[in-house]
Design a protein around this motif. Structure first.
Motif, short mmCIF file in Angstrom:
data_model
loop_
_atom_site.label_atom_id
_atom_site.label_comp_id
_atom_site.label_asym_id
_atom_site.label_seq_id
_atom_site.Cartn_x
_atom_site.Cartn_y
_atom_site.Cartn_z
N ASP A 160 0.83 -1.21 0.00
CA ASP A 160 0.00 0.00 0.00
C ASP A 160 0.86 1.26 0.00
N ILE A 161 1.97 1.21 0.74
CA ILE A 161 2.88 2.36 0.77
C ILE A 161 3.52 2.56 -0.60
N VAL A 162 3.97 1.46 -1.19
CA VAL A 162 4.57 1.54 -2.53
C VAL A 162 3.55 2.06 -3.54
N VAL A 169 -5.52 10.74 -7.25
CA VAL A 169 -6.61 9.80 -6.91
C VAL A 169 -6.28 9.06 -5.62
N LEU A 170 -5.05 8.58 -5.51
CA LEU A 170 -4.65 7.84 -4.31
C LEU A 170 -4.65 8.74 -3.08
N LEU A 171 -4.23 10.00 -3.25
CA LEU A 171 -4.28 10.95 -2.13
C LEU A 171 -5.72 11.19 -1.68
N TYR A 172 -6.64 11.22 -2.63
CA TYR A 172 -8.04 11.42 -2.31
C TYR A 172 -8.56 10.30 -1.40
N PHE A 173 -8.15 9.07 -1.71
CA PHE A 173 -8.63 7.92 -0.94
C PHE A 173 -7.84 7.70 0.35
N PHE A 218 -12.85 3.78 4.71
CA PHE A 218 -12.93 2.45 4.11
C PHE A 218 -11.63 2.03 3.41
N SER A 219 -10.68 2.96 3.30
CA SER A 219 -9.42 2.62 2.62
C SER A 219 -8.33 2.24 3.61
N LYS A 220 -8.65 2.17 4.89
CA LYS A 220 -7.64 1.86 5.90
C LYS A 220 -7.28 0.39 5.93
N ARG A 221 -8.14 -0.47 5.41
CA ARG A 221 -7.86 -1.90 5.45
C ARG A 221 -6.72 -2.22 4.49
N PRO A 222 -5.68 -2.93 4.97
CA PRO A 222 -4.53 -3.26 4.12
C PRO A 222 -4.95 -3.95 2.83
N GLY A 223 -4.47 -3.45 1.73
CA GLY A 223 -4.77 -4.02 0.42
C GLY A 223 -5.72 -3.18 -0.40
N PHE A 224 -6.49 -2.31 0.24
CA PHE A 224 -7.46 -1.51 -0.48
C PHE A 224 -6.76 -0.49 -1.40
N ILE A 225 -5.74 0.18 -0.88
CA ILE A 225 -5.00 1.16 -1.69
C ILE A 225 -4.30 0.47 -2.85
N SER A 226 -3.78 -0.72 -2.61
CA SER A 226 -3.16 -1.48 -3.70
C SER A 226 -4.18 -1.77 -4.80
N LEU A 274 -10.39 -4.62 -4.29
CA LEU A 274 -11.34 -3.59 -3.84
C LEU A 274 -12.60 -4.22 -3.25
N ILE A 275 -13.14 -5.19 -3.95
CA ILE A 275 -14.40 -5.83 -3.51
C ILE A 275 -14.17 -6.62 -2.23
N SER A 276 -13.10 -7.43 -2.21
CA SER A 276 -12.87 -8.28 -1.04
C SER A 276 -12.54 -7.46 0.21
N LYS A 277 -11.72 -6.43 0.05
CA LYS A 277 -11.37 -5.62 1.22
C LYS A 277 -12.55 -4.80 1.71
N TYR A 278 -13.38 -4.32 0.79
CA TYR A 278 -14.55 -3.55 1.20
C TYR A 278 -15.58 -4.45 1.88
#
Length: 284
Positions: free
Chosen positions: A146-148, A208-212, A217-225, A274-278
């Motif tokens: 997610d950081i990368v 876009v990534l900064l917006y999220f 809902f974007s705090k779960r690991p993998g969502f930003i990826s 996106l679907i699984s993490k959400y």
């Protein structure tokens, strides 16, 4: 007589329009070599990698790392990241784009300085490297991925600018006012698809990534990826319609390029994340 006059006026208008375009279009005659020390050449593409990695490392530690354990290990992770990026990028190009040549010239695989890197291969390499590093330290690989993902658009931006300077990954012929003539290729005016990708896959994707970033809902690991893979794949797929395909491959299934076919695969992965993490967040 009226018809002849009308045709003559159209001819003059057409000539003047094309003359205007040629005067205002940009001619790319950049030298791929940034500077030279004796016989040792430093190329813009190498500098793009170096600047992208250093700037990404700085911004990651400054703004995008929230877990203390990840912060403590991030410098060590950087070695894995660089190796995954370079090895994955090179092998991705070999397998996806020029397998027939390299299978008969195995030693040429090591000649990275001659060019030939695949972004998608680099992503696969980073995923594998992140998994190995996270497993070794009993962490989630998504904590690093997610950081990368946040800083990857910065590297993409510099990389595509370097592609533009190198007169590679250029677009199809066009008469748009911002067309570019790549003198190292031919005398045609083409879409500067490298700059399109620098803008959309670099600047727009970063915004876009900064917006999220601060969305709950974007705090779960993998969502930003997932966000990164989703939007990057869409931008890449669309811009490839304006890009000249690789000579050794041409157009493939459904008249799509290799880059588009691989982008579809990564788009599916992004959608899955996106679907699984959400859904996991909704059920927790």
């Amino acid at each position: 007589l009226q018809t002849s006059s009308f045709s003559y006026i159209n001819l003059i208008t057409y000539y003047n329009y094309n003359l205007y375009l040629k005067i205002n279009m940009f001619i790319n005659n950049f030298d791929p070599v940034a500077f030279q020390i004796f016989s040792f050449e430093i190329r813009w593409y190498s500098l793009a990698y170096i600047v992208g990695i250093l700037l990404g490392w700085f911004l990651s530690k400054k703004f995008f790392i929230s877990e203390q354990k990840v912060r403590e290990k991030f410098d060590d992770y950087l070695t894995y990241l660089i190796l995954g990026l370079i090895i994955g990028g090179r092998l991705g190009y070999v397998v996806f784009y020029n397998f027939e040549f390299y299978i008969n010239n195995l030693l040429d695989i090591l000649k990275i300085w001659q060019g030939g890197m695949s972004f998608h291969g680099g992503v696969i390499g980073i995923i594998i490297a992140s998994y190995l590093f996270a497993k070794r330290n009993s962490q989630s690989s998504f904590s690093y991925l997610d950081i990368v993902s946040f800083v990857a658009p910065i590297g993409i931006f510099f990389g595509r600018i370097a592609n533009f300077i190198n007169s590679e990954l250029y677009g199809i012929e066009t008469n748009v006012a911002w067309a570019v003539q790549f003198t190292q290729i031919d005398n045609l005016y083409r879409h500067p698809t490298q700059l399109y990708e620098a803008f959309f896959e670099g600047i727009v994707l970063f915004l876009v990534l900064l917006y999220f970033k601060n969305k709950s809902f974007s705090k779960r690991p993998g969502f930003i990826s997932g966000i990164f893979l989703f939007f990057y794949s869409i931008f890449r797929f669309a811009i490839e319609f304006l890009r000249v395909p690789d000579d050794q491959l041409g157009y493939l299934l459904f008249n799509l390029t290799m880059g588009q076919l691989i982008s579809i695969f990564f788009l599916i992965i992004g959608c899955y994340l996106l679907i699984s993490k959400y859904e996991n967040r909704q059920n927790s």
